[in-house]
Design a protein around this motif. Structure first.
Motif, PDB file in Angstrom:
ATOM      1  N   ASN A 195       1.072  -1.226   0.159  1.00 57.19           N
ATOM      2  CA  ASN A 195       0.089  -0.191   0.093  1.00 57.19           C
ATOM      3  C   ASN A 195       0.876   1.331  -0.106  1.00 57.19           C
ATOM      4  OD1 ASN A 195      -3.246  -0.295   0.144  1.00 57.19           O
ATOM      5  ND2 ASN A 195      -2.445  -1.977   1.667  1.00 57.19           N
ATOM      6  N   GLU A 196       1.818   1.095   0.582  1.00 56.93           N
ATOM      7  CA  GLU A 196       2.977   2.570   0.848  1.00 56.93           C
ATOM      8  C   GLU A 196       3.216   2.811  -0.411  1.00 56.93           C
ATOM      9  OE1 GLU A 196       5.807   2.157   3.701  1.00 56.93           O
ATOM     10  OE2 GLU A 196       4.644   2.378   5.284  1.00 56.93           O
ATOM     11  N   VAL A 197       3.825   1.411  -1.342  1.00 60.82           N
ATOM     12  CA  VAL A 197       4.340   1.859  -2.758  1.00 60.82           C
ATOM     13  C   VAL A 197       3.374   2.136  -3.543  1.00 60.82           C
ATOM     14  CG1 VAL A 197       5.234   0.542  -4.711  1.00 60.82           C
ATOM     15  CG2 VAL A 197       6.249  -0.074  -2.471  1.00 60.82           C
TER      16      VAL A 197
ATOM     17  N   ALA B 196       0.729   3.971  -3.025  1.00 57.88           N
ATOM     18  CA  ALA B 196       0.184   5.432  -2.714  1.00 57.88           C
ATOM     19  C   ALA B 196       1.270   6.434  -3.089  1.00 57.88           C
ATOM     20  CB  ALA B 196       0.163   5.466  -1.130  1.00 57.88           C
ATOM     21  N   ARG B 197       2.596   6.118  -2.957  1.00 60.45           N
ATOM     22  CA  ARG B 197       3.813   6.765  -3.426  1.00 60.45           C
ATOM     23  C   ARG B 197       3.732   7.031  -4.831  1.00 60.45           C
ATOM     24  NH1 ARG B 197       9.122   4.973   0.372  1.00 60.45           N
ATOM     25  NH2 ARG B 197       8.092   5.665   2.442  1.00 60.45           N
ATOM     26  N   ILE B 198       3.419   5.927  -5.765  1.00 52.99           N
ATOM     27  CA  ILE B 198       3.533   6.172  -7.108  1.00 52.99           C
ATOM     28  C   ILE B 198       2.144   6.775  -7.568  1.00 52.99           C
ATOM     29  CG2 ILE B 198       5.361   4.522  -7.374  1.00 52.99           C
ATOM     30  CD1 ILE B 198       3.157   2.450  -8.341  1.00 52.99           C
ATOM     31  N   GLY B 199       1.225   7.096  -6.753  1.00 53.74           N
ATOM     32  CA  GLY B 199      -0.007   7.799  -7.086  1.00 53.74           C
ATOM     33  C   GLY B 199      -1.106   6.768  -7.538  1.00 53.74           C
TER      34      GLY B 199
ATOM     35  N   ASN C 124      -5.437   6.374  -3.576  1.00 54.38           N
ATOM     36  CA  ASN C 124      -5.737   7.422  -2.928  1.00 54.38           C
ATOM     37  C   ASN C 124      -5.658   7.205  -1.284  1.00 54.38           C
ATOM     38  OD1 ASN C 124      -5.497   9.513  -4.719  1.00 54.38           O
ATOM     39  ND2 ASN C 124      -7.730   8.944  -5.237  1.00 54.38           N
TER      40      ASN C 124
END
Length: 311
Positions: A146-148, A150-153, A156
């Motif tokens: 989920n972090e990856v 979220a970081r690449i967009g 949301n």
């Protein structure tokens, strides 16, 4: 008049000659009878009783357990999910592993043995450990995936991969696909080794393209072994118990429940007020019979395909 039995005498002589062979086979035979054959036969017997596992079974119920299994919607939901695992293994995993096997079988590919090792590593990794690791990685609260994303967009808000009805089954299917990828890959690599290199050389001399070689040489010559790979893949994919138990335990709302976890829940789940070993045995027998039936139904089609492939 002699009453000696020549056949019996020869048999006794042969047994005496091979006594050490039988001695070395004895541990395997004892383990097979004690942990495979006897449980199979006992499950058939216990399936006719309403038994909680304490003391000998005495409450004979006949076919009542089987009737309850066949009319239980939760069993058919678990059966459907088990069948979905087989469909993914046959129609997704097998073609993908064949493609990778063809690539890794190319002698001009550098480091191909290293690639094979990396793809086979998940197979030798304990499934329970794999399930726990993926459960941590897919956790919506701070999970790596989920972090990856979220970081690449791409997202949301965090996705509850293993806790949502919409994504749980797909998530464990992907994990199972990754976990068993190496086994089917090795099957295909072994099958490709049976094709004589001279056949490929003759095709190249005749000007055949890579696509023509694949469609008219590689695939037809793999058909006999592909039948065996299909049956092995089908059988192994029907029981993803350890992966499901380590990740979702059949949830959410039994969305990832398979027959093995369904049986486990009735036989060993501590949340059950009283174990229902007889009912669990009946569910196992029914599922085993359906699996056998599905395997036998494949035989005529596979045999016809085998004969066509060798024609």
């Amino acid at each position: 008049m002699s009453t000696t039995n020549p056949t019996g005498a020869r048999l006794a002589t042969r047994i005496a000659q091979h006594r050490w062979h039988y001695l070395f086979l004895a541990p395997m035979t004892i383990l097979f009878v004690g942990f495979t054959l006897w449980p199979m036969l006992a499950s058939w017997w216990y399936a006719f009783f309403d038994w909680d596992g304490l003391g000998p079974p005495t409450n004979w119920v006949g076919l009542a357990n089987f009737t309850e299994v066949l009319t239980n919607q939760a069993f058919w939901n678990a059966f459907k999910n088990s069948f979905v695992f087989s469909l993914v293994a046959i129609f997704v995993q097998m073609p993908l592993t064949l493609l990778f096997a063809i690539l890794l079988n190319n002698p001009r590919l550098r480091g191909r043995n290293l690639y094979r090792l990396f793809m086979f590593l998940p197979v030798v990794t304990t499934t329970a450990v794999v399930g726990i690791v993926f459960a941590v990685m897919l956790d919506p609260s701070g999970g790596f995936v989920n972090e990856v994303l979220a970081r690449i967009g791409l997202i949301n808000q965090p996705i509850n991969f293993l806790g949502s009805d919409r994504t749980a089954l797909a998530s464990v299917l992907v994990i199972d696909l990754w976990k068993g990828f190496g086994v089917t890959l090795i099957y295909w690599l072994a099958a490709l080794q049976t094709i004589p290199p001279d056949v490929y050389e003759a095709a190249r001399v005749d000007g055949a393209s890579a696509r023509q070689v694949l469609l008219h040489i590689t695939v037809p010559m793999l058909v006999p072994i592909a039948i065996v790979i299909l049956l092995l893949t089908f059988q192994s994919s029907m029981n993803p118990f350890d992966l499901i138990q380590a990740t979702t335990k059949g949830g959410p709302n039994y969305g990832t429940d398979v027959v093995a976890t369904y049986i486990y829940r009735y036989a060993f789940d501590p949340q059950m007020s009283a174990p229902r070993y007889g009912f669990a045995c009946a569910a196992g027998v029914v599922f085993g019979m359906f699996t056998l039936l599905l395997t036998l139904l494949q035989a005529p089609l596979l045999k016809r395909r085998y004969i066509k492939g060798n024609a």
